[in-house]
Scaffold this motif. Structure first.
Motif, PDB file in Angstrom:
ATOM      1  N   SER A 177      -8.548 -11.076   8.118  1.00  0.00           N
ATOM      2  CA  SER A 177      -8.725  -9.649   8.413  1.00  0.00           C
ATOM      3  C   SER A 177      -7.932  -8.765   7.460  1.00  0.00           C
ATOM      4  O   SER A 177      -8.210  -7.576   7.344  1.00  0.00           O
ATOM      5  N   ARG A 178      -6.937  -9.344   6.788  1.00  0.00           N
ATOM      6  CA  ARG A 178      -6.119  -8.533   5.885  1.00  0.00           C
ATOM      7  C   ARG A 178      -6.607  -8.594   4.431  1.00  0.00           C
ATOM      8  O   ARG A 178      -6.045  -7.928   3.570  1.00  0.00           O
TER       9      ARG A 178
ATOM     10  N   ASP B 165      -6.164 -13.792  11.246  1.00  0.00           N
ATOM     11  CA  ASP B 165      -5.308 -12.680  10.813  1.00  0.00           C
ATOM     12  C   ASP B 165      -5.302 -12.560   9.295  1.00  0.00           C
ATOM     13  O   ASP B 165      -5.372 -11.465   8.742  1.00  0.00           O
TER      14      ASP B 165
ATOM     15  N   ARG C 130      -2.848  -6.300  15.092  1.00  0.00           N
ATOM     16  CA  ARG C 130      -4.169  -6.930  14.936  1.00  0.00           C
ATOM     17  C   ARG C 130      -4.446  -7.213  13.485  1.00  0.00           C
ATOM     18  O   ARG C 130      -4.992  -6.599  12.765  1.00  0.00           O
TER      19      ARG C 130
END
Lengths: 420, 583
Positions: free
Chosen positions: A229-230, A226, A420
């Motif tokens: 992905s950011r 996570d 997500r």
């Protein structure tokens, strides 16, 4: 053969060897006498101007390392890699103690049509010359790693850590080496140490996610994934040498990048001024005009944003992004009828552009055309099934219209996508 | 030569060697340590003229840097008429005259179908086939969606996809709309596979980006060039579930778009390559999508109609440096004999093509450098790529076709062909048997000697001699067929795996393992691989000096296993599900 003949032959050999040595030294010293010509006839005039001027300075001062280096940096900045390498190598010959030139030559050799073997030579030399500056050694280590020389790479990463024990880039490198060798526990320790020093490097969290997954820590792996992905795609590691190259970029493309940076670092007026200068010089620069319109919208200057984007659609009527940006400005200015028209023009030009369907749907909903709004919002998520905002607004509209069950499904999907 | 002149000669040689300026010695750019000798016998010969293949790819009107034209278009090797010989279908990519800025006195070029005759020559049978459509074609996939034993064809396009049903082994009908295939995106590679194991082949289409033709792109110097994917939003891959067809009524086949329901809609990517195989060992097919400039996707089948994206966990999202690179074509195969499928993915010239080796099952590690692939004879932008044992030594080799998407230092000079600035040479790598590769491109002048803008690459035994041949497409150029002429080839086996209960169609997703003594060779039945391409659906095995195999093990697409008895080498065997012993 007589003794005299033998003496003459020996003298000849000595003379020839001396000549060859002289030729070699001369080749080493002044192998490149004229800077390479690059065809920039199709390039931005600003780029052509600085390169031509720099080339003239080299011709006027052929023994000047800084003149050659400057031209090399300009060429590297504008992606003329082979020519840049030639100039940087000559600068390095003329100023053999300056680590910048072999380092930047190494960088040039890793671009375009990379030659890692030649690049490593430059990076090794730069590393020897750079003293306390560790950028060359880290890049050397990374290049060795990429070439599969894991032991050599680890040695160089460790040498960086001897100077800078918390260097996150070197720790990441050692984590990669350990991962490649299958030592997952060692990789985890190194990667976690790197992440604690530089928490916003995507590659660290990405590799950590894999390592934790393989070690059976599913929660930790999910957490790291996570995080990864950011984060933005590539880490901008500090590199004082290469920053000098980046600072030399000119032309419309460089102006756009610079204006964006200025705007987002609080220097809005400087950003607008730079973009206006760019447009005065290159009125056809669609990207500059779009960015100016977008930044004006973000700063709340709707009138000027609208006029800028109307100029954009007038100059490039087939540019769907220009119509979309214009629609956004009109929407913000509560001109929903005009905005609707702009979004419809966008969709005519690019049917699968989901944001246009989304904004059109919201416009139509505000104007009371709920059937049209529903159609548009459904199209938005059809064309882009990972569009959280589209599902959210479709769900909300359905609930407003009494279709609670279906609306909740879409809202739930929006929540899942956002998570997500 | 007398003593004196000999000394002078030695001295001159020494002097000249000394005088050679630094930098003139050969470097990796000129042939690194992994290069093979240029004098070795070649593996391939260009037989394009000999077999009568006259397809010329048209990219339309150049000069506007319209991005789809640089991406090329696909090729398929298929036996559409069931005569046992591979035929050829080639895709065009040309704008219609009304969409073209320049006047053109002919209609847009059409896709072409070539039938192979008994003499090995190809006849253009496009006109009567129904496959001769024009448009911005991209990829092609082949699979029997109606379970009637005849291969059907899916064509992806810039802005669409078309499904053609094979009616009679001679003609095809476009049933796209009636079948429920709706893909209004920039489709690229596609595959037929049975993700829900219901016996009907489903369709996965990788989609690229939401492209804006009016957006100008340039290099950092401001020279106009083709755009990369970065400025544009990516598109999600689409998954179409085959709902089945009524027996005897092929046109009743229907698909449902399950992109959202399956979870694939949760992530958009600039997808270019796709391969479907069981990567995690649970015997359900997963999906690997190669994304251009973004992390790849590995969709793991959750066995309930949904997929979970796990590329990062499993090591195939990024390269060893943690970078999302320009992933394009995909080759799959077991390069090191551990019976696990590895992945090779092609990239840009300033990146490395990546070999991800699998092990343990379901986990991949970037092993590019230790496999000898980090120092090829020359760097390249790779697109189509295949693994195949071209010399029958028992180890999978690698072939790839190349061509830039951005010029190196500027466009082609005036008066020279536009595409020259993008042309590169193809490459071929020989496997030493342990998964380490040697670049043998220099010894393969026919395949690798001439720069071109290569895109699709399909592999199969076209001439029926038991060796793998190659079909290559190039942008704005002639498609070429390369016959395998590798000397002293070892033994081989070609395996076709079919499902009699499903109309006798190829068993997409079956894993075939050939066993001889302590040696095992594993292959996957899945024609969709490479880039925009469809390959020979049969599994090919090079066996080296093994003249007979002990047995053949099969894992069928539904997860069941079977063992077939051993056979002599150098033949084609057909494994029919239900006719082998179960395990």
């Amino acid at each position: 053969m007589s003794a005299r003949s033998k003496r003459r032959a020996a003298l000849l050999v000595v003379a020839l060897t001396a000549c060859a040595g002289a030729v070699w030294w001369w080749g080493l010293r002044t192998r490149v006498t004229e800077p390479p010509r690059v065809d920039l006839s199709g390039a931005d005039p600003a780029v052509r101007g600085v390169v031509d001027a720099s080339r003239e300075r080299v011709l006027a001062n052929p023994d000047s390392a800084s003149a050659w280096g400057e031209l090399g940096m300009l060429l590297l900045a504008h992606e003329q890699f082979a020519a840049a390498s030639t100039c940087l190598r000559q600068a390095s010959r003329l100023a053999p103690d300056d680590p910048r030139w072999p380092y930047l030559d190494g960088r040039a050799l890793l671009e375009g049509e990379p030659d890692a073997t030649a690049a490593l030579e430059g990076l090794e030399r730069a590393t020897r010359l750079a003293g306390a500056e560790t950028s060359p050694r880290v890049l050397l280590a990374e290049t060795l790693f990429e070439q599969g020389r894991l032991g050599d790479a680890a040695r160089e990463f460790r040498a960086v850590l001897e100077r800078e024990p918390q260097n996150p880039r070197a720790l990441l490198g050692l984590g990669r080496v350990a991962h490649s060798l299958g030592d997952l526990e060692e990789a985890r320790v190194r990667l976690e140490a790197s992440a604690s020093g530089a928490p916003r490097v995507r590659g660290t969290h990405a590799l950590l996610a894999e390592v934790l997954f393989r070690l059976g820590d599913a929660d930790g792996a999910a957490r790291e994934r996570d995080l990864a992905s950011r984060l933005p795609e590539s880490p901008a590691w500090p590199d004082p040498f290469f920053q000098q190259v980046l600072d030399r970029r000119v032309g419309a493309l460089a102006d756009i990048e610079r204006a964006n940076h200025l705007f987002h670092t609080g220097r809005r007026d400087d950003a607008f001024a730079l973009l206006r200068r760019t447009l005065a010089r290159s009125p056809d620069a669609l990207l500059a005009r779009l960015l100016l319109g977008r930044l004006l919208l973000q700063s709340g200057n709707l009138d000027e944003a609208e006029s800028t984007l109307r100029e954009a659609v007038s100059a490039a009527p087939a540019a769907f992004e220009a119509w979309f940006e214009l629609g956004r400005v009109l929407e913000r200015g509560r001109k929903d009828a005009d905005a609707e028209e702009a979004f419809r023009r966008t969709i005519d030009l690019r049917t699968d552009y989901a944001p246009a369907h989304h904004r059109l749907g919201l416009c139509l909903a505000r104007r009371g055309d709920t059937a049209g709004a529903l159609r548009a919002l459904r199209d938005a998520v059809r064309y882009r099934p990972d569009y959280a905002a589209g599902y959210r607004d479709l769900g909300r509209l359905l609930i407003q219209l009494g279709e609670r069950d279906e609306g909740e499904i879409h809202l739930e999907r929006a929540r899942q996508l956002l998570a997500r | 030569m007398d003593f004196t002149s000999a000394h002078v000669h030695i001295a001159l040689t020494a002097a000249l060697a000394l005088a050679a300026p630094p930098g003139c010695t050969p470097s990796a750019r000129d042939g690194g340590p992994t290069s093979g000798p240029a004098s070795a016998p070649p593996w391939f010969a260009d037989v394009t003229d000999e077999v009568g293949l006259d397809f010329v790819h048209e990219a339309g009107t150049v000069g506007d840097y319209f991005m789809p034209e640089i991406m090329g278009s696909g090729a398929a090797l298929l036996d559409f008429d069931g005569d046992g010989r591979l035929d050829i279908y080639l895709i065009q990519n040309e704008d219609a005259p009304e969409d073209s800025g320049a006047a053109r006195d002919r209609p847009a070029a059409r896709n072409r179908l070539y039938r192979q005759g008994g003499d090995g020559r190809f006849a253009d049978v496009t006109d009567a086939s129904g496959l001769g459509v024009a448009g911005r074609g991209m990829g092609v996939a082949v699979g029997d969606v109606t379970n009637d034993g005849r291969p059907d064809v899916l064509v992806t396009e810039y802005g669409g996809a078309r499904l053609f049903l094979n009616r009679s082994g001679e003609t095809f009908d476009d049933v796209t709309r009636a079948a429920g295939i709706d893909n209004p995106f920039w489709g690229t590679s596609a595959a037929f596979f049975d993700f829900d194991r219901d016996g009907w082949l489903d369709i996965i289409i990788a989609n690229y980006v939401v492209y804006s033709p009016t957006r100008p792109c340039s290099d950092q110097a401001g020279q106009r060039d083709y755009c990369g994917p970065a400025p544009f939003p990516g598109s999600a891959a689409r998954l179409f579930r085959n709902l089945g067809a009524t027996p005897g009524e092929a046109s009743s086949v229907r698909f449902r778009d399950v992109t959202v329901a399956s979870g694939l809609g949760e992530l958009s990517g600039p997808g270019l390559g796709v391969i479907c195989a069981d990567f995690d060992g649970d015997r359900w097919p997963d999906i690997f999508i190669a994304n251009d400039g973004k992390p790849n996707f590995l969709w793991i089948n959750r066995r309930d109609g949904t997929f979970a994206e796990e590329a990062l966990y499993r090591g195939v999202a990024l390269n060893a440096m943690g970078q999302a690179q320009a992933d394009m074509g995909i080759a799959i195969g077991d390069v090191d004999g551990d019976a696990l499928f590895d992945l090779y993915v092609t990239h840009l010239t300033d990146e490395l093509h990546v070999l991800w080796k699998q092990g343990p099952r379901g986990q991949f590690t970037d092993r590019t450098a230790v496999s000898g692939l980090a120092r090829p004879s020359w760097r390249s932008t790779g697109f189509g790529t295949v693994m195949g044992d071209f010399d029958h030594d028992g180890a999978l080799d690698l072939a790839q076709v190349n061509g830039r998407v951005k010029f190196l230092a500027g466009p082609s000079p005036p008066g020279t062909p536009f595409w020259n600035a993008y042309a590169e040479r193809n490459q071929l790598f020989a496997n030493d048997g342990n998964g380490v590769f040697r670049d043998v491109s220099r010894a393969n002048d026919a395949l690798c000697g001439t720069p071109a803008v290569g895109r699709a690459l399909a592999v199969g035994d076209v001439d029926g001699d038991g060796a793998l041949d190659l079909l290559v497409t190039v942008v704005e150029g002639r498609a070429r067929l390369y016959r395998n002429v590798a000397p002293s080839r070892g033994h081989w086996l070609m395996v076709r795996a079919v499902e009699p209960a499903l109309g006798g169609r190829d068993a997409h997703g079956a894993e075939i393992t050939v066993i001889a003594g302590s040696r095992r060779w594993a292959r996957l039945i899945q024609p969709a691989a490479s880039y925009l391409s469809s390959n020979d659906p049969r599994a090919h095995f090079g066996l080296g000096d093994v003249a007979r195999v002990d047995r053949i093990e099969v894992i069928w697409p539904d997860g069941s296993e079977a063992v077939f008895p051993g056979t002599d080498a150098d033949r084609v065997v057909v494994l029919e599900r239900g006719n082998g012993g179960s395990r």
